[in-house]
Enzyme design. Structure first.
Site, PDB file in Angstrom:
ATOM      1  N   TRP A   1       5.783  -0.330  -6.096  1.00 47.74           N
ATOM      2  CA  TRP A   1       5.339   0.847  -5.135  1.00 47.74           C
ATOM      3  C   TRP A   1       6.471   0.990  -4.323  1.00 47.74           C
ATOM      4  CZ3 TRP A   1       1.917   4.270  -4.950  1.00 47.74           C
ATOM      5  CH2 TRP A   1       1.562   4.858  -4.100  1.00 47.74           C
TER       6      TRP A   1
ATOM      7  N   GLU B   1      -0.246   6.649  -7.704  1.00 48.02           N
ATOM      8  CA  GLU B   1      -0.582   5.578  -8.343  1.00 48.02           C
ATOM      9  C   GLU B   1      -0.379   5.569  -9.968  1.00 48.02           C
ATOM     10  OE1 GLU B   1      -1.257   2.881  -6.885  1.00 48.02           O
ATOM     11  OE2 GLU B   1      -1.844   3.587  -4.701  1.00 48.02           O
TER      12      GLU B   1
ATOM     13  N   TYR C   1       3.728   3.577   5.484  1.00 46.57           N
ATOM     14  CA  TYR C   1       2.509   3.737   4.656  1.00 46.57           C
ATOM     15  C   TYR C   1       1.433   2.676   5.129  1.00 46.57           C
ATOM     16  CZ  TYR C   1      -0.078   4.069   0.386  1.00 46.57           C
ATOM     17  OH  TYR C   1      -1.356   4.271  -0.479  1.00 46.57           O
TER      18      TYR C   1
END
Length: 179
Positions: free
Chosen positions: A47, A39, A17
């Site tokens: 995350w 998000e 990512y």
């Protein structure tokens, strides 16, 4: 303070990512919608949790097809809330469905979600937050900041000495364009 550029390299989830998505300009509305949903789902969690569940989110939300998600009714909502592969939070699921409808409206008015973002760029973080709160559900300062940083509208995704930063600059993120 640790920075994502210190944590991510070599990590099985954060690494790809960080190296290939985070901070790069996003052209596709489906990818922008995915980032918004992810998000929102990160709120209150790590995350890493979201990245580990990303494939399940992609399957559950049918590849983040905006029109399909916007048409979800009670059966799809129940399916999502029963899906152990994703984050089963009613407010977050409802926000994803509602926000898909908002993106449809933005496409109708501006041509695309990206065009709407481009129309409002550049804004200061606080102004972006106010705009998103007026437009979408479940979008606070952290969610908006990370969405915009991750998609190239706000700077700060990478340290200047991170090797990925040069590739991002070559890709022409909105924050680096002269206005």
């Amino acid at each position: 303070m640790s920075h994502y550029c210190d944590l991510a390299p070599g990590h099985p989830f954060h690494g790809p990512y960080h190296d290939h998505e985070y901070g790069f300009p996003v052209e596709d509305d489906r990818a922008l919608f995915e980032r918004l949903v992810l998000e929102i789902n990160q709120a209150g969690l790590s995350w890493l949790t979201v990245l580990k569940k990303r494939a399940a989110f992609q399957a559950a939300f049918e590849g983040f097809d905006i029109d399909r998600v916007a048409a979800y009714g009670e059966a799809e909502r129940a399916r999502l809330l029963a899906d152990a592969g994703i984050i089963r939070n009613r407010l977050k699921v409802d926000a994803a469905i509602h926000n898909a409808g908002v993106v449809q409206a933005l496409r109708a008015e501006h041509g695309s979600f990206k065009a709407w973002l481009d129309h409002h760029h550049p804004l200061e973080h606080g102004d972006w937050v106010r705009l998103f709160k007026r437009t979408f559900r479940f979008t606070g300062p952290e969610i908006v900041g990370e969405l915009l940083m991750s998609s190239g509208y706000l700077s700060g995704a990478h340290r200047d000495d991170c090797p990925v930063q040069a590739r991002i600059l070559d890709a022409g993120p909105a924050w680096a364009r002269p206005d």
